[in-house]
Design an enzyme around this catalytic site. Structure first.
Site, PDB file in Angstrom:
ATOM      1  CB  SER A 105       3.522  -3.911   5.133  1.00  0.00           C
ATOM      2  OG  SER A 105       2.662  -3.017   5.770  1.00  0.00           O
ATOM      3  CD  GLN A 158      -2.802   1.021   2.300  1.00  0.00           C
ATOM      4  OE1 GLN A 158      -2.392   1.095   3.441  1.00  0.00           O
ATOM      5  NE2 GLN A 158      -4.275   1.015   2.479  1.00  0.00           N
ATOM      6  CB  SER A 174       1.336   7.018   4.762  1.00  0.00           C
ATOM      7  OG  SER A 174       0.342   6.607   5.885  1.00  0.00           O
ATOM      8  CD  GLU A 214     -13.398  -2.425  10.912  1.00  0.00           C
ATOM      9  OE1 GLU A 214     -14.380  -4.076  11.263  1.00  0.00           O
ATOM     10  OE2 GLU A 214     -13.986  -1.753  11.990  1.00  0.00           O
TER      11      GLU A 214
END
Lengths: 387, 321, 387, 321
Positions: C163, C128, C131, C249
């Site tokens: 990550s 991803q 950020s 979610e």
């Protein structure tokens, strides 16, 4: 880093201690808390004794009738009177600690001569008319208005959280003399007046707190005429006049309370040893932690007083740091008392239960913890203002 | 699995709320609190008690054949949550639990008090007392709506409940335990219903704080627009919703340890939310006129019921295997 | 209020449990945490087994290759795999939990066909790229820019907290395609791109955390060409595209973690009984309180999952309430572990010491507690926005 | 009474700060932390150690006739506060306390470690060990700048110190107590100097948080303009200043119980401020590159030195009479 007292300070302490030992046994019994006239009489009699012994206005400047004591001497005075179990300042509080110093700093010679001696002698009682129902944390938004009419101001509005209003002779009153506008921010246009409590149009109504007591009052002002000569400082300059004294806090504000908390803590330990709660490690260690806490608060008091002494009475912002920590510690003290008492914490017959109730105001009164944190962040740490 | 309230449960919740709003609204509450004298001795509203009985508040879990409503613990929890919201006074838990054993309790005709450790709530108003209240002396109760007596010599550790028993019985099957007609299973049920009351109070003070924060203006804007106040309110909601999950979960499983955990979290939520609500209200929160102190004092009172924090924590620790 | 599972759910659980019991013993040993290729191989092999057994994309819709499981089934899956000690989702995380669902919801048929099957089979790994060093809490202020050049976007900028970047094939990347101005607020003008990690100009640098590990990476993009066909959703609509999935979610985000925390708590109690700390009432009761805490968090999970199930997968704001409480509880758990360990808490040989370090990120990652409290206050409680 | 620092004390404080900035500034700190390998074993900078010795850091409280500086506990506390600020590594406390008894300690020629409960810091680097470290095994220390050994069988309650003895002696008069050349008075002094280090760390993390909050922008403005961040920082300052009053006060009185209280509050300030500093730094605070984790890990390490929180609280409780 010197925590020892000078010879002069020790002499002062010894003299005071001797006087307290000789004087206190002769005091009349304390009046019932609900007996306001009795309380006034008791408090003013004590003030008169202090006056006669040369302890009245200890920290006031000489030209205001005081003794010009250093912050350290003031600290010693507060420490020793608390240790000896002497009466509290009580009804004399506003006169001695706020209205008086304000008049001393900003009043004319005539005003000082008129109002200061009766405060020091315990002849006249003052109360404070600052907060309003809609002006608490944001004092500058106060709305009680005063309109000049000849040689008087005509005042209409309401005040709240006025202690000792029932028995006060005077009220140090903040009023709005110029409406707020784009050009006039809230804290401009405020004027400081000395209001005679017996003036027509003044109504006092006791305000019951959650502790069930009526320590405070609401005050309603309906076209009350206050002579213009009772104005201290310039018209519209009352905010500055007030803040000068509000910040004239020399680190001694909570001396007696910290001494009292340390005594309470020892009493709690004794009670816990007596009722078996001492064997509960959680309770015992909570008491131990409070020992560290209040010892530190005592040292912090000495630190702030030393700062004030060196800086010649000019305030630091140590007051906010102290108050934040102290308010929390004091609430913690009474929560721990409840753990020591167990189910007994529900019994109002225990002083600690009522003290626990009173301690709920500590994080609110005289600037909420939220406001105090803003002060520390903005003024001490220099963080940028929020929008 | 569907943990949410069923439509029936929602209807019950709403029904009890409406009943209490009608019969014990704010004016009635203040009248009870602001009675004559500095410390008025509260009296139990017998008419209201009967009305609660008629509505099935006490007989909620009794089988229908015994004149009850035939519902379960979750429904009882919802009803007691509403009682906590409304600050409804009286020995509700004891009377509810006695519904199957003490004649008249289910209908609200008989008011039942119980001895819990060294304290008894509403002793003078009770027609029937569970436990031995001999020699009880009145206490100047911190909560103006909960008269208290202290039973000398009854102190010491309470609660024979250990392990992780499950309580599912209706009032009819319990009430005959060891401690003076109030058995271990009843003690656990009492803890759950108390937790439900605390939950109701925690929710109510959250709402009160939010409402005040929206309305009260300082520095030219609602105080609820300041992060410090926002975050106080947010934490209140977090405490309430965590306690809600714990209390509802414990109501479904009836597990004694889970109930102890629910009481611990609900006590914490009720007490801390009342204090934060007071902080949000500022000076007004410190007045007798504001209701927040009533929530705090009642929360303190309920927190002392078994299991108190210390007792609950020990129970929960012992169950960790 | 029903916490029992339906027959169908119980069957699902039983089948899963049997499969786990049969499968787990045959797994190879876990790779060293620093062996990234080994970790990729391990994680993808596990995903392939899930795929073959019909558990891959359990909660994905059928038209995306998933099994359309209910939130409850997903909860059971996560609970059982954690209880059985099955491998974590690991390197498959972004593909399965974010990039994949985004493509499933917003991608074209061609995009879904190209990217989804390899995710489910464990053939391709996603990371991803959201950020940035200067866009953390305020993601909408991201600056990595993409300029259209023919049939491609030319991307320059840097990302952080990525990550598995070292072993990823694809990166779901947010880029700015329209500069912020008075008319264009930060969250407009953002576009979602699928970046092939082997494209020229992509540099990955491991980022060392305070725990000493390199679970995350920084990614530098220097005029990287990304085919325009790799854009999911419209140009400048990437914020919405992303949020659709971020909020997709269903209350299951922390299921495995809560189960793991409850196991850790029991292990802590056992350790305390073993080393004598159990006799310390403070330590013992702290463990008892955590028992209440994590039981409640499990119930809160079931509550949120039930809400999501009824609402058909549409998010509530229960996620913020849960995360606030859980982050704090998890840090408390490891602080309590330190009390159980005593001086041993300074020894990295104890897993609890490293877990304590990792837990420090919980109140920061995926929305700081401060941001979460804002969300609760503004969106759930409806408090007025600050200025 | 004048609790404030004297001019001499202020000069000493500034002198130590400058010395450490010059000899152990940020680059030097990071070089020590970011050595080769994933977990580099830190080595003691002997040259720096000698320089500290020359500057009087170890012999600060030794009489001048013994080659010391002849100063007192308050001055030692100020020096150790600076060491804590700078995250200066090494067995500073043990070497300082051994200055009068172990030859070469005062000058920084001899590095002295000590056994504290079951832990020894910097054992491999030490020329001299106070206490029995027989059989010590290395520990994978959480603090990259504090190598640790564990002494098997040395666990259990430490600290024979009870009551409220006052320690005023210089190093020359102590160091010969019961526990392997490290007496009760030395243990108390070690606690005070450790508290001073914690105070320095708490002050440093407060400054770091404030600086970052002023510079870092999110949502178009410095994060330090948000109340949530403001209030975190304000509470950090409150903790620091309360700990400062406690540590300085304990340095002046030398009272053993007051020192335990100072350690308790300084431990709390150092640990919680490091965590709040990390929170203010957000993701950046979680990186190895930021210094905040070094403060937290060192604070954890120092908090385990005698008296740990539990031990201090018991001491402070016992003194309540």
């Amino acid at each position: 880093m010197d925590l020892t007292c000078t010879e002069e300070e020790e002499e002062f302490r010894a003299r005071l201690r001797a006087w307290l030992a000789a004087t206190l046994p002769g005091l009349p019994p304390r009046p019932d808390p609900r007996d306001w006239p009795g309380r006034r009489a008791y408090d003013t009699a004590w003030q008169r004794r202090l006056y006669d012994a040369g302890y009245a206005g200890l920290h006031w400047p000489a030209d205001a009738g005081g003794h010009g004591a250093t912050p350290t001497q003031h600290l010693i005075f507060l420490e020793e009177t608390e240790l000896a179990g002497a009466p509290y300042v009580g009804a004399n509080f506003v006169g001695l600690l706020h209205a008086g110093p304000t008049i001393a700093a900003e009043g004319t010679l005539a005003q000082r001569s008129r109002w200061l001696p009766p405060i020091l002698r315990g002849d006249e009682i003052w109360c404070q008319g600052f907060s309003e129902p809609d002006a608490g944390s944001d004092l500058a938004s106060l709305r009680t208005r005063a309109v000049r009419d000849g040689d008087a101001y005509v005042v209409t509005g309401s005040k709240i959280w006025t202690s000792h209003a029932e028995v006060a002779d005077w009220c140090e009153l903040l009023v709005r003399t110029r409406p707020v506008s784009a050009d006039v921010p809230g804290h401009r246009g405020i004027t400081w007046l000395a209001l005679p409590m017996n003036a027509p149009g003044v109504t006092v109504r006791p305000l019951r707190t959650l502790a069930g007591t009526t320590e405070f009052a609401e005050m309603f002002l309906d076209e009350v005429r206050v002579p213009a000569a009772h104005r201290v400082g310039e018209e519209n300059d009352g905010w500055r006049v007030t803040m000068v004294t509000l910040s004239f806090e020399r680190g001694t504000a909570f001396v007696g309370e910290v001494v009292a908390c340390r005594r309470t803590l020892r009493a709690l330990a004794e009670a816990a040893r007596g009722n078996g709660r001492w064997d509960d490690q959680e309770v015992r260690r909570a008491l131990g932690r409070l020992n560290a806490e209040f010892t530190a608060l005592w040292r912090l008091t000495q630190w702030n007083v030393s700062e004030a002494q060196r800086a010649g009475g000019v305030p630091g912002n140590g007051g906010s740091v102290f108050k934040l920590r102290y308010s929390h510690a004091r609430q913690e003290l009474y929560d721990t008392a409840a753990r020591v008492l167990g189910p007994g914490c529900l019994d109002l017959a225990h002083d600690w239960t009522t003290d626990r109730l009173s301690s709920l105001s500590y994080t609110i009164a005289a600037g909420t913890s939220q406001i105090q944190r803003n002060i520390v962040a903005d003024r001490v740490l220099g963080l940028p203002k929020g929008r | 699995m569907d943990f949410r309230l069923t439509d029936d449960q929602r209807a019950l919740q709403e029904g009890v709320r409406k009943l209490l709003e009608g019969r014990f609204g704010r004016e009635r509450l203040r009248a009870a609190v602001d009675g004559p004298g500095a410390e008025p001795v509260p009296s139990l509203d017998r008419a209201l008690w009967r009305e609660l009985g008629d509505a099935g508040f006490f007989g909620l879990r009794l089988p229908e054949r015994d004149g009850g409503v035939g519902l379960g613990l979750p429904e009882a929890v919802l009803a007691f949550e509403e009682a906590g919201r409304a600050l409804l006074p009286g020995p509700l838990v004891a009377t509810h639990l006695a519904a199957g054993t003490v004649p008249g309790a289910a209908t609200g005709k008989t008011v039942v008090a119980r001895v819990d450790g060294e304290l008894v709530e509403w002793l003078d108003a009770a027609d029937h007392v569970l436990g031995n209240a001999a020699g009880a002396v009145p206490v100047r109760s911190v909560d103006p709506l909960t008269p208290l007596h202290r039973v000398p010599g009854a102190a010491g550790e309470r609660g024979a409940v250990t392990g992780s028993g499950v309580v599912t019985g209706s009032g009819a099957e319990s009430g005959s335990g060891a401690a003076g007609g109030f058995g271990a299973a009843d003690a656990v049920l009492a803890a759950l219903l108390t937790a439900a009351e605390q939950l109701g109070s925690a929710g109510r003070t959250t709402e009160a704080a939010v409402r005040y924060a929206r309305e009260r203006e300082q520095f030219g804007r609602p105080i609820g627009s300041f992060q410090a106040v926002k975050h106080l309110c947010a934490q209140m909601l977090v405490r309430t919703e965590t306690a809600r999950a714990a209390v509802y979960g414990a109501a479904v499983t009836g597990d004694a340890v889970e109930i102890a955990g629910a009481k611990l979290l609900a006590d914490d939520a009720a007490v801390r939310n009342a204090r934060d609500c007071l902080q949000v209200h500022g000076g007004m929160g410190f007045t007798w006129e504001a209701d927040v102190h009533l929530h705090l004092k009642r929360a303190w009172t309920r927190a002392e019921r078994w299991p108190a924090e210390r007792e609950a924590a020990e129970l929960l620790a012992a169950a960790l295997r």
